[in-house]
Write an enzyme that holds these catalytic residues in place. Structure first.
Site, short mmCIF file in Angstrom:
data_model
loop_
_atom_site.label_atom_id
_atom_site.label_comp_id
_atom_site.label_asym_id
_atom_site.label_seq_id
_atom_site.Cartn_x
_atom_site.Cartn_y
_atom_site.Cartn_z
N ASN A 104 -0.24 -31.91 45.26
CA ASN A 104 -0.17 -30.58 45.86
C ASN A 104 0.08 -30.62 47.36
OD1 ASN A 104 -0.36 -29.42 43.41
ND2 ASN A 104 -2.47 -28.72 43.59
N HIS A 159 -14.80 -25.58 48.22
CA HIS A 159 -14.56 -25.07 46.86
C HIS A 159 -14.64 -26.24 45.89
CE1 HIS A 159 -13.18 -22.53 43.71
NE2 HIS A 159 -11.97 -23.06 43.62
N1 LIG Z 1 -8.67 -21.32 44.98
C1 LIG Z 1 -9.06 -21.06 43.76
O1 LIG Z 1 -10.17 -20.56 43.56
C2 LIG Z 1 -8.15 -21.35 42.60
C3 LIG Z 1 -8.38 -20.77 41.33
C4 LIG Z 1 -7.47 -21.03 40.30
C5 LIG Z 1 -6.38 -21.87 40.52
N2 LIG Z 1 -6.22 -22.44 41.74
C6 LIG Z 1 -5.09 -23.31 42.02
O2 LIG Z 1 -3.91 -22.52 42.18
C7 LIG Z 1 -2.76 -23.33 41.88
C8 LIG Z 1 -1.85 -22.60 40.89
O3 LIG Z 1 -2.49 -22.46 39.64
P1 LIG Z 1 -1.72 -21.81 38.41
O4 LIG Z 1 -2.67 -21.76 37.29
O5 LIG Z 1 -1.00 -20.57 38.86
O6 LIG Z 1 -0.62 -22.95 38.14
P2 LIG Z 1 0.81 -22.76 37.40
O7 LIG Z 1 1.26 -24.10 37.02
O8 LIG Z 1 0.70 -21.71 36.37
O9 LIG Z 1 1.74 -22.18 38.59
C9 LIG Z 1 2.13 -22.94 39.69
C10 LIG Z 1 3.58 -22.56 39.98
O10 LIG Z 1 3.95 -23.15 41.23
C11 LIG Z 1 5.34 -23.45 41.13
N3 LIG Z 1 5.76 -24.39 42.17
C12 LIG Z 1 5.55 -25.72 42.23
N4 LIG Z 1 6.10 -26.22 43.36
C13 LIG Z 1 6.65 -25.19 44.02
C14 LIG Z 1 7.35 -25.05 45.23
N5 LIG Z 1 7.60 -26.11 46.03
N6 LIG Z 1 7.78 -23.83 45.60
C15 LIG Z 1 7.54 -22.76 44.83
N7 LIG Z 1 6.88 -22.81 43.66
C16 LIG Z 1 6.45 -24.01 43.26
C17 LIG Z 1 5.48 -24.00 39.70
O11 LIG Z 1 6.83 -23.98 39.27
C18 LIG Z 1 4.57 -23.07 38.92
O12 LIG Z 1 5.29 -21.97 38.38
C19 LIG Z 1 -3.32 -24.66 41.34
O13 LIG Z 1 -3.31 -25.63 42.37
C20 LIG Z 1 -4.75 -24.32 40.95
O14 LIG Z 1 -5.59 -25.44 40.99
C21 LIG Z 1 -7.07 -22.18 42.77
#
Ligand SMILES: NC(=O)c1ccc[n+]([C@@H]2O[C@H](COP(=O)([O-])OP(=O)(O)OC[C@H]3O[C@@H](n4cnc5c(N)ncnc54)[C@H](O)[C@@H]3O)[C@@H](O)[C@H]2O)c1
Length: 310
Positions: free
Chosen positions: A96, A176
């Site tokens: 990431n 977190h």
């Molecule tokens: N902070 C929090 O409390 C919390 C809670 C839930 C999820 N998250 C995090 O949020 C992130 C996303 O989770 P999700 O379930 O939506 O994942 P997901 O896989 O459904 O979506 C991530 C998206 O990002 C896109 N992506 C990847 N690289 C990219 C780039 N360079 N430019 C643009 N888009 C790009 C992917 O194609 C994908 O569609 C994860 O890292 C997850 O751990 C954080």
């Protein structure tokens, strides 16, 4: 009056759900950007087609073209791998960091005056990455975690006590991760501290469930949560765009505050049009201090890894 412009990077589960909640909440025009061909475009079209039913006026656009994000008021970074069963948030760091680095570069180029809310994990380390790469003022880069972790704790408390979720106000600090620090002394039901309403063992049990709240969902679904994370993200965006001066737990830059010494970590903060407008400093007791310092030490370790990888 011009509408707010909100860019959501990543049109996956969290990104698309954030877009839908923000649109339904009339927060502004929304640009969803993803690298996967058709994904942001398809989700944006689907959300736009719900507008005549849910009655929102926003323009919702999906794209792979950063130029369309230009001059956004807020950029929400959800692009990143999510957890699978058996993974910790820290396991996502190496992958990431590269994504957040690239996206932060483009955010600085196309929306130099924006406020950035980072969502991807490991959260505190990704906020640090975004701040470092954008070079934005520290009050303009923050992370969403406390809003979610507070929501989880509040939900568990409301269920246990049989009271309305809207009466619960919760404060939570630290990184977190499993060492996050919910603060029962500062958590109340309409002003009545939960320490007056529940015994220590029950509070400890609900804190334990909150700390493991993310993995509980991952284990059920096989992938990570997104409805509550998206709701927490929109709550922060709304506080900023409407200049609400809302006090929310979020990942914010602290220097002298809590003697943090220049790291992004979860604290209660006031959010308004200038981003993080104030860190609220609570008078922590010894046990709370110890827990916060332990969590902060973990955040510092992750930041060291980020500096090695960047
Ligand atoms: N902070 C929090 O409390 C919390 C809670 C839930 C999820 N998250 C995090 O949020 C992130 C996303 O989770 P999700 O379930 O939506 O994942 P997901 O896989 O459904 O979506 C991530 C998206 O990002 C896109 N992506 C990847 N690289 C990219 C780039 N360079 N430019 C643009 N888009 C790009 C992917 O194609 C994908 O569609 C994860 O890292 C997850 O751990 C954080």
């Amino acid at each position: 009056m011009a509408r707010n412009k909100i860019t959501i990077v990543g049109a996956g589960n969290v990104g698309a759900t954030t877009a839908h909640i923000a649109a339904a909440g009339h927060l502004g025009d929304i640009i969803m950007l993803d690298i996967v061909e058709g994904l942001a475009e398809g989700k944006a079209l689907d959300i736009a087609e719900a507008a005549p039913v849910q009655l929102y006026e926003a323009n919702i656009v999906g794209t792979r073209d950063w130029e369309k994000t230009a001059d956004s008021d807020i950029v929400i970074i959800t692009s990143g791998l999510p957890r699978k069963p058996g993974m910790s948030r820290d396991d996502l760091l190496a992958k990431n960091i590269q994504i957040v680095k690239d996206v932060s570069d483009k955010t600085a180029k196309y929306s130099p005056d924006s406020i950035v809310i980072v969502v991807c994990n490991p959260l505190d380390a990704m906020v640090y990455t975004a701040a470092k790469i954008t070079g934005f003022a520290k009050n303009k880069v923050m992370g969403m975690a406390g809003a979610l972790d507070c929501a989880r704790f509040s939900y568990f408390l409301a269920c246990e006590l049989g009271v309305s979720v809207e009466d619960i106000k919760c404060v939570l600090m630290g990184g977190h991760g499993d060492d996050m620090v919910p603060l029962p002394r500062f958590t109340s039901v309409s002003g009545i501290s939960i320490t007056e309403l529940l015994d220590e063992d029950k509070i400890a049990e609900l804190i334990g469930r909150t700390r493991k709240g993310g993995i509980e969902v991952v284990n059920l679904l096989g992938y990570s949560a997104y409805y509550a994370p998206a709701a927490g993200t929109v709550k922060m965006a709304e506080a900023i765009l409407k200049d609400k001066k809302a006090v929310l737990s979020c990942c914010a830059y602290c220097d002298s505050e809590y003697d943090v010494g220049g790291y992004f970590v979860g604290v209660p903060a006031e959010l308004g049009r200038n981003g993080i407008e104030k860190i609220i400093e609570l008078d922590l007791n010894e046990s709370e201090q110890v827990q916060f310092q332990k969590s902060l030490a973990h955040v510092k370790q992750l930041v060291t890894k980020v500096d090695e990888l960047l």
